[in-house]
Design a protein around this motif. Structure first.
Motif, short mmCIF file in Angstrom:
data_model
loop_
_atom_site.label_atom_id
_atom_site.label_comp_id
_atom_site.label_asym_id
_atom_site.label_seq_id
_atom_site.Cartn_x
_atom_site.Cartn_y
_atom_site.Cartn_z
N GLU A 90 32.06 11.19 6.96
CA GLU A 90 32.55 12.12 5.94
C GLU A 90 33.24 11.40 4.79
OE1 GLU A 90 35.22 14.72 7.91
OE2 GLU A 90 33.70 15.51 9.31
N TYR A 91 33.96 10.33 5.11
CA TYR A 91 34.78 9.65 4.11
C TYR A 91 34.03 8.54 3.36
CZ TYR A 91 39.03 11.85 6.02
OH TYR A 91 40.00 12.74 6.42
N GLY A 92 32.81 8.24 3.78
CA GLY A 92 32.07 7.17 3.12
C GLY A 92 32.60 5.79 3.44
N ILE A 93 32.99 5.58 4.70
CA ILE A 93 33.53 4.29 5.13
C ILE A 93 32.51 3.59 6.02
CG2 ILE A 93 35.39 3.14 6.38
CD1 ILE A 93 37.18 5.55 5.74
N LEU A 94 32.00 2.45 5.56
CA LEU A 94 31.08 1.67 6.36
C LEU A 94 31.80 1.14 7.60
CD1 LEU A 94 29.55 -0.47 3.46
CD2 LEU A 94 28.36 1.36 4.70
N VAL A 95 31.09 1.10 8.72
CA VAL A 95 31.67 0.61 9.97
C VAL A 95 30.96 -0.66 10.41
CG1 VAL A 95 32.19 1.12 12.38
CG2 VAL A 95 32.28 2.95 10.68
N TRP A 96 31.72 -1.73 10.49
CA TRP A 96 31.29 -2.99 11.10
C TRP A 96 31.74 -2.91 12.56
CZ3 TRP A 96 31.49 -8.36 8.50
CH2 TRP A 96 31.53 -9.39 9.44
N GLN A 97 30.80 -2.90 13.50
CA GLN A 97 31.13 -2.70 14.90
C GLN A 97 30.89 -3.97 15.70
OE1 GLN A 97 32.37 0.25 16.76
NE2 GLN A 97 32.74 -1.56 18.03
N ASP A 98 31.99 -4.59 16.17
CA ASP A 98 31.87 -5.68 17.13
C ASP A 98 31.54 -5.11 18.51
OD1 ASP A 98 32.69 -7.42 15.17
OD2 ASP A 98 34.62 -7.92 16.10
N PHE A 99 30.76 -5.84 19.29
CA PHE A 99 30.69 -5.54 20.71
C PHE A 99 32.00 -6.02 21.36
CE2 PHE A 99 26.19 -5.40 19.61
CZ PHE A 99 25.80 -4.24 20.27
N ALA A 100 32.36 -5.42 22.48
CA ALA A 100 33.70 -5.57 23.04
C ALA A 100 33.87 -6.89 23.79
CB ALA A 100 34.02 -4.38 23.95
N MET A 101 33.93 -7.96 23.02
CA MET A 101 34.23 -9.29 23.53
C MET A 101 35.01 -10.03 22.46
SD MET A 101 30.58 -10.21 25.36
CE MET A 101 29.67 -9.36 24.07
N ALA A 102 36.00 -10.82 22.89
CA ALA A 102 36.84 -11.47 21.89
C ALA A 102 37.47 -12.75 22.44
CB ALA A 102 37.95 -10.51 21.42
N CYS A 103 37.44 -13.78 21.61
CA CYS A 103 38.24 -15.00 21.81
C CYS A 103 38.06 -15.60 23.20
CB CYS A 103 39.71 -14.70 21.55
SG CYS A 103 40.04 -14.03 19.92
N ALA A 104 36.84 -15.70 23.66
CA ALA A 104 36.59 -16.20 25.01
C ALA A 104 35.16 -16.69 25.12
CB ALA A 104 36.87 -15.11 26.05
N ARG A 105 34.90 -17.41 26.22
CA ARG A 105 33.52 -17.74 26.61
C ARG A 105 33.25 -16.99 27.91
NH1 ARG A 105 35.32 -23.09 25.60
NH2 ARG A 105 35.03 -23.65 27.80
N TYR A 106 32.36 -16.03 27.84
CA TYR A 106 32.11 -15.11 28.94
C TYR A 106 31.06 -15.67 29.89
CZ TYR A 106 34.92 -11.61 26.51
OH TYR A 106 35.96 -10.94 25.92
N PRO A 107 30.96 -15.09 31.11
CA PRO A 107 29.98 -15.58 32.09
C PRO A 107 28.56 -15.54 31.55
CG PRO A 107 31.54 -14.06 33.12
CD PRO A 107 31.79 -14.00 31.65
N GLN A 108 27.77 -16.49 31.98
CA GLN A 108 26.37 -16.58 31.55
C GLN A 108 25.41 -16.32 32.72
OE1 GLN A 108 25.39 -17.25 28.18
NE2 GLN A 108 27.58 -16.85 27.86
N THR A 109 25.92 -15.74 33.78
CA THR A 109 25.09 -15.50 34.95
C THR A 109 24.15 -14.32 34.71
OG1 THR A 109 26.64 -13.94 35.94
CG2 THR A 109 26.98 -16.29 36.41
N PRO A 110 23.02 -14.27 35.42
CA PRO A 110 22.13 -13.11 35.29
C PRO A 110 22.85 -11.80 35.57
CG PRO A 110 21.02 -14.89 36.45
CD PRO A 110 22.44 -15.32 36.29
N GLU A 111 23.77 -11.81 36.55
CA GLU A 111 24.51 -10.60 36.88
C GLU A 111 25.29 -10.08 35.67
OE1 GLU A 111 28.43 -9.32 39.55
OE2 GLU A 111 27.59 -11.34 39.69
N PHE A 112 26.01 -10.97 34.99
CA PHE A 112 26.83 -10.52 33.87
C PHE A 112 25.96 -10.16 32.66
CE2 PHE A 112 29.81 -10.99 30.29
CZ PHE A 112 30.85 -10.19 30.77
#
Length: 785
Positions: free
Chosen positions: A401-423
């Motif tokens: 409604e307000y004409g505000i563009l949204v830049w959306q990060d996925f919910a991860m920050a300042c880390a190195r996350y697991p690289q396993t198939p499960e994750f």
């Protein structure tokens, strides 16, 4: 049909494993009583209402939450079976559960979930009691204990106080951040409902604008439908669109656009497909300042032999959004990081969106007031930071409604996350759910893989190209589910060339934190980035706000003050979290500007707000004055998510700091600014961030002498800067220039502070009265109080 299961529930709690309770039956036989809980809610809020916890945001009380991190929480309620469910599919939908959850209905285990960010659905067809009450139970386990069960490889990393975030899909800030307290929480934080499905349904629509201009738009609608019988002859989809009234933006009722309508009916031969059509003379959706954010209400009807058997309503915007970017930028070969909407370059001006509250069940009640701040300041972009949750539809509806563009990060920050198939599978499922949920909002401009995770790779000498989450999984999800929207691997993104050459000055998009010294230091002025997506400066809250969260005997001095350190924010009770520097940071920035630090709270708060206001004003003007070499700024940040000393320009209680008023002036679509001295002169520049040519009159006045330094008529071309003239100056002077201009009878104001620090705090206080008296006046006497 939807049946809400919100409101009063029962809540049982105890240290995890202590009671050896495994299911609802043993819970009821345990013989202890519950407290009343609210859904949506957080367990801490329930304990506060029950008198079990003090207000956690006051003083050092946030530390009292730590023992509850290893508790388990059992929610329980009863409800009646709604009528007319026999023979129909019924789902039990939890829109947000934080976070390690097991679910039972009438003693039968429905399943488990391990993700607070997304909804969880359970098919309960035939499981509801046709007569009598249904018994619903949800157990929430400890995220800390759950995290302890995982293996942590050398490829993983996080800040010392929040390694738990790596495996657990819960808002990263919950574990403690420099802007949020450690408050792990638990709760059914978004609504719960029963969904009774019809036999014929339109289950999904994806709206896409292929091309758009004022004369013609090409639209595609991908559909998914469920029917009680195989689709054969006689099925069709009818789309009827009507442009919404956009007069909420202005008082001028002539802005109504209900004359723009369309109707399209096409046969369908399968339960999925895409229908494309053109719309003549469409009303386009534009970012704030560049036009009206026109919205269409689209009614979609599923027809069988001409009869409507299912329908739904959606709200869309007709626009094309592009992100034109390069992997590197150099002086010899300038790169780019530029948003275009409807083939028009957009000079982005906005703020980072951080958690609205440490307890996310309260987010929704703050949406409108928070986004009204963005609207009031003329922001045309908001960056949803990756340490947060994903906001709900209401947030995006307001941005639409307000004409505000949204830049959306996925919910991860300042880390190195697991690289396993499960994750990787966990992230794939999460991203798919989030993208599918939000992708029809016209305000959504960009999917970004994470916040500063590339930084954590390169900081350890590792190559972020090996991060399969952001280089493989997320781009695959975005391409599959939302192919019309740009994707950026990380913010800031370290491209292979940047990594190879180990030179971040090659990066077109950057976070400018650095030493956080004088705001006009070379670190800021000589940045080579085109787009700055994080940049901030500390500012003390108003004294009246400080008194709401700091104990009376701890208000002053700030040195060696535990409560100031806690609210600065330092999330650990002892040791060095790496964030304790933030306590003296405001003092150092005050001293940098004024050469001294006030010896009382009132002057300290005012001096801090002045230094923050001048800094953030300068950062925004630095972007506008170098348009199009610089293409956007997303400053840090608008609003605090808990009471603290921070970079926000509005505190948790919605108390506005001085920076708010300065930013409101310099983010106007047309603003007259003064550039930094060069060759004994400063340039006076009119910046036009709109699609219209603008003319008016202006004058620049010396605040002390009242002398007219420059004045006249001006005209600016659309979306360009125009130099209006020059004023002779000396670097050794301390002067304040007052700028006023008039456009179509409306007056505007800005100011420019000439000279190098230290400035006189006493002199600036006198100047502040004159700054406040410029058009769009504010009360200088109430600043910082």
């Amino acid at each position: 049909m939807r049946v809400a299961l919100n409101g009063k529930w029962h809540l049982y709690y105890f240290p995890e494993g202590q009671m050896n309770i495994q299911d609802p039956k043993t819970l009821r036989n345990a013989g202890f009583g519950p407290v009343e809980a609210q859904v949506p809610g957080n367990v801490e809020l329930d304990l506060i209402r029950a008198g079990k916890l003090p207000e956690p945001f006051f003083g050092a009380n946030i530390r009292k939450l730590r023992p509850y991190e290893t508790y388990e929480w059992w929610y329980e309620r009863e409800f009646d079976t709604p009528p007319q469910v026999e023979g129909r599919k019924v789902e039990l939908v939890f829109h947000g559960v934080d976070c390690i959850a097991t679910y039972w209905l009438n003693g039968e285990k429905l399943g488990e979930s391990r993700n607070m960010f997304i909804e969880h659905r359970f098919d309960v067809t035939g499981k509801l009691r046709p007569q009598g009450r249904n018994h619903l139970v949800v157990r929430l386990g400890s995220p800390v204990n759950e995290a302890r069960r995982h293996i942590y490889d050398p490829s993983m990393a996080a800040a010392p106080m929040n390694w738990e975030q790596l495996w657990i899909r819960k808002a990263p800030h919950s574990y403690g951040w420099d802007i949020m307290p450690r408050a792990l929480s638990a709760g059914i934080w978004r609504p719960v409902e029963l969904v009774v499905h019809d036999s014929d349904e339109i289950t999904d629509l994806y709206f896409r604008t292929y091309r758009a201009n004022d004369r013609m738009a090409s639209i595609g609608i991908m559909f998914q439908i469920d029917t009680c019988e195989p689709i054969s002859e006689g099925y069709a989809l009818r789309f009827r669109g009507e442009c919404r009234d956009s007069s909420f933006e202005r008082e001028d009722s002539s802005l109504k656009c209900k004359d723009s309508t369309f109707e399209v009916t096409r046969p369908v031969f399968f339960n999925a497909g895409e229908i494309r059509f053109d719309i003549s003379n469409p009303k386009l959706w534009w970012p704030r300042g560049y036009g009206e954010p026109h919205l269409y209400t689209v009614t979609t009807e599923l027809l069988r032999h001409g009869e409507v058997i299912a329908s739904r309503h959606d709200r869309i915007g007709i626009r094309v959004i592009e992100l034109i970017r390069t992997d590197v930028t150099t002086a010899e070969c300038p790169g780019e990081f530029l948003f275009k909407v409807n083939d028009t370059p957009i000079l982005c001006k906005g703020s980072n969106w951080v958690p609205l509250d440490a307890f996310h069940s309260r987010d929704a009640e703050r949406y409108r007031a928070a986004l009204d701040l963005f609207k009031d300041l003329g922001c045309n972009i908001v960056r949803c930071w990756g340490g947060n949750v994903y906001e709900d539809h209401e947030f995006f509806d307001i941005c639409d409604e307000y004409g505000i563009l949204v830049w959306q990060d996925f919910a991860m920050a300042c880390a190195r996350y697991p690289q396993t198939p499960e994750f990787l599978d966990i992230i794939r499922a999460e991203a798919t759910a989030v993208v599918r949920k939000l992708r029809n909002h016209p305000s959504l401009a960009l999917w970004c893989g994470d916040n500063e995770c590339d930084e954590v790779f390169t900081g350890a000498g590792l190559d972020p190209a090996n991060n399969r989450i952001t280089r493989e999984v997320l781009p695959q999800v975005v391409y599959s589910c939302d192919p019309s929207r740009p994707y950026l691997p990380s913010s800031p993104y370290h491209s292979p060339e940047v990594v190879r050459r180990r030179n971040r000055r090659l990066m077109p998009e950057e976070h400018l934190w650095g030493p956080r010294d004088y705001y006009k230091s070379r670190f800021y002025t000589e940045s080579t980035a085109h787009f700055v997506s994080e940049i901030g400066y500390h500012g003390c809250p108003n004294v009246s706000s400080i008194k709401k969260f700091i104990s009376l005997d701890m208000l002053w001095p700030y040195q060696d003050n535990e409560e100031w350190r806690i609210h600065c924010t330092d999330p650990v009770p002892e040791g060095d979290s790496g964030y304790s520097y933030r306590v003296p940071l405001m003092a150092n920035q005050i001293k940098e500007m004024f050469g001294e630090i006030p010896d009382n709270l009132e002057d300290f708060a005012l001096a801090s707000q002045i230094s923050q206001a001048e800094a953030k004003k300068f950062f925004i003007e630095m972007t506008r004055l170098h348009k199009w070499r610089r293409t956007g700024i997303i400053w840090w940040n608008m609003l605090d998510g808990w009471p603290q000393f921070s970079d926000a320009i509005v505190d948790y209680y919605f108390g506005k700091k001085l920076a708010y008023y300065f930013i409101k002036r310099v983010q106007k679509p047309v603003c007259i600014m003064i550039d930094e001295p060069e060759n004994w002169h400063v340039n006076v520049v009119a910046g036009n961030d709109s699609r219209e040519a603008v003319s008016g009159t202006y004058r620049v006045v010396d605040a002390d002498t009242g002398e007219n330094l420059l004045a006249g008529d001006f005209i600016t071309r659309p979306n360009e800067n125009t130099v209006l003239g020059r004023i002779r100056v000396s670097h050794g002077e301390h002067r304040l220039f007052l700028i006023e201009w008039t456009i179509d009878g409306r007056r505007y104001g800005n100011h420019y502070l000439l000279g190098k620090p230290p400035f006189s705090f006493h002199q600036y206080r006198n100047w502040l009265e004159k700054i406040a008296a410029l058009p769009e006046e504010f009360d200088a006497g109430n600043i910082a109080k």
